[in-house]
Enzyme design. Structure first.
Site, mmCIF file in Angstrom:
data_model
loop_
_atom_site.group_PDB
_atom_site.id
_atom_site.type_symbol
_atom_site.label_atom_id
_atom_site.label_comp_id
_atom_site.label_asym_id
_atom_site.label_seq_id
_atom_site.Cartn_x
_atom_site.Cartn_y
_atom_site.Cartn_z
ATOM 1 C CG MET A 79 31.608 -118.170 -7.402
ATOM 2 S SD MET A 79 33.361 -117.900 -7.143
ATOM 3 C CE MET A 79 34.056 -119.027 -8.315
ATOM 4 C CG HIS A 87 27.871 -125.222 -15.848
ATOM 5 N ND1 HIS A 87 27.409 -126.208 -15.014
ATOM 6 C CD2 HIS A 87 28.957 -124.689 -15.235
ATOM 7 C CE1 HIS A 87 28.204 -126.298 -13.966
ATOM 8 N NE2 HIS A 87 29.141 -125.371 -14.068
ATOM 9 C CG HIS A 133 25.747 -123.320 -11.945
ATOM 10 N ND1 HIS A 133 26.689 -123.167 -12.922
ATOM 11 C CD2 HIS A 133 26.392 -123.152 -10.759
ATOM 12 C CE1 HIS A 133 27.861 -122.919 -12.373
ATOM 13 N NE2 HIS A 133 27.720 -122.908 -11.061
ATOM 14 C CD GLN A 187 35.017 -118.655 -3.840
ATOM 15 O OE1 GLN A 187 34.060 -118.230 -3.218
ATOM 16 N NE2 GLN A 187 34.967 -119.810 -4.494
ATOM 17 N N GLY A 215 26.623 -128.335 -5.197
ATOM 18 C CA GLY A 215 26.968 -129.474 -6.044
ATOM 19 C C GLY A 215 27.992 -130.389 -5.381
ATOM 20 N NE ARG A 243 38.506 -121.830 -11.922
ATOM 21 C CZ ARG A 243 38.012 -121.676 -10.682
ATOM 22 N NH1 ARG A 243 37.303 -122.634 -10.137
ATOM 23 N NH2 ARG A 243 38.236 -120.565 -10.004
HETATM 24 O O1 PAF Z 1 30.966 -123.250 -5.626
HETATM 25 C C1 PAF Z 1 30.982 -122.039 -5.888
HETATM 26 O O2 PAF Z 1 30.586 -121.611 -6.976
HETATM 27 C C2 PAF Z 1 31.513 -121.066 -4.851
HETATM 28 O O3 PAF Z 1 32.611 -121.578 -4.161
HETATM 29 C C3 PAF Z 1 30.429 -120.571 -3.859
HETATM 30 C C4 PAF Z 1 29.900 -121.706 -2.998
HETATM 31 C C5 PAF Z 1 29.285 -119.944 -4.643
HETATM 32 C C6 PAF Z 1 31.017 -119.517 -2.943
HETATM 33 O O4 PAF Z 1 31.498 -118.418 -3.646
#
Ligand code: PAF
Length: 278
Positions: free
Chosen positions: A27, A31, A34, A61, A147, A187
């Site tokens: 999303m 950081h 990722h 979500q 992750g 976050r």
């Molecule tokens: O883990 C996340 O960042 C999100 O839940 C994902 C898997 C990219 C789905 O939007």
């Protein structure tokens, strides 16, 4: 590195790229956690393969009172992280590209999603399952990397892949932590300096508790230590079977000690894995 804003452009670029195709769904607000997923994807793809990173703050979500609108979107910095860690293609659609205004089909996992974050965030995993299924269908990766910090999400995605026969191998990557143990998370940016000083206590509480000899003592120790963190509000702390996420009262199978804790505006999650004990 190429950047695509549409599904059609992404499909075209992936089709012309090398195999295997390895997807890292994100999303954004990328950081070091990722970055590690992208580097893992690069290793899995090899020099000939194609590493695709999706950057999409998925509205479906987020609950109505959650942080969708203020979720950080530092796209220039995100593209830099993707480029420097070996991505070939970034797919960054607008919500209107991903969802028709009258979209009415969803992918809901109904068992694992009942526990942990699924109980506190109704509808969250339906949104995750739907967007991940769409990304699999758009990108058609052979491998996707997620992750382990979001242990429940990873378990649910493995279940979707198994139950819906997606031809994708799911690779889980270990949680990347700050030097003081705090799990890297987009976050964490919401934390004040005072909350940031308290936040490593979450992982410390879980690791200390995991060393206790019985399931009951593990859970009690973690509950006490988390409740004692200054300014923290414990959303949940649970000991569950690592695969089914059902509450665990024994340690015969691999278990997961998982917690979600509010610190100010941030809701932080973390987990530790406990190997089976005789
Ligand atoms: O883990 C996340 O960042 C999100 O839940 C994902 C898997 C990219 C789905 O939007």
């Amino acid at each position: 590195m190429r950047v695509a804003r549409t599904i059609a452009a992404t499909r075209g670029l992936v089709r012309r790229g090398g195999q295997p195709v390895v997807l890292v769904p994100t999303m954004g607000a990328l950081h070091e956690g990722h970055a590690a997923l992208i580097r893992r994807a690069r290793r899995l793809a090899g020099p000939q393969g194609t590493v695709v990173v999706s950057v999409f703050v998925n509205p479906t979500q987020f609950g109505p009172k959650e942080d969708f609108s203020r979720y950080p979107r530092p796209i220039r910095a995100d593209l830099k992280v993707c480029r420097e860690n070996g991505a070939d293609l970034v797919f960054r659609p607008e919500p209107t590209e991903m969802y028709a205004v009258d979209a009415s089909a969803r992918v809901d996992e109904t068992s694992l999603s009942a526990h942990l974050c699924g109980a506190s965030r109704p509808g969250h995993f339906g949104g995750v399952g739907t967007v991940v299924a769409k990304l699999f269908l758009i990108v058609q990766p052979q491998i996707a990397v997620f992750g382990e910090k979001d242990w429940q999400q990873l378990a649910i995605i493995r279940r979707l892949v198994r139950d819906l026969n997606f031809p994708v191998r799911i690779v889980g990557h270990p949680t990347v932590r700050e030097a003081d143990g705090l799990a890297r998370s987009s976050r964490n940016a919401y934390l004040t300096p005072e909350e940031r000083a308290v936040a490593p206590g979450i992982y410390a509480a879980l690791t200390r508790a995991a060393a206790e000899p019985t399931a009951g003592r593990i859970l009690r120790s973690a509950g006490r230590a988390l409740a004692a963190l200054p300014g923290a509000r414990v959303d949940y702390v649970r000991l569950v079977d690592a695969e089914t996420l059902e509450p665990a009262t024994r340690l015969r199978r691999r278990t997961t000690l998982a917690a979600a804790v509010f610190l100010g505006r941030a809701r932080l999650i973390d987990n530790v894995q406990i190997p089976p004990r005789a």
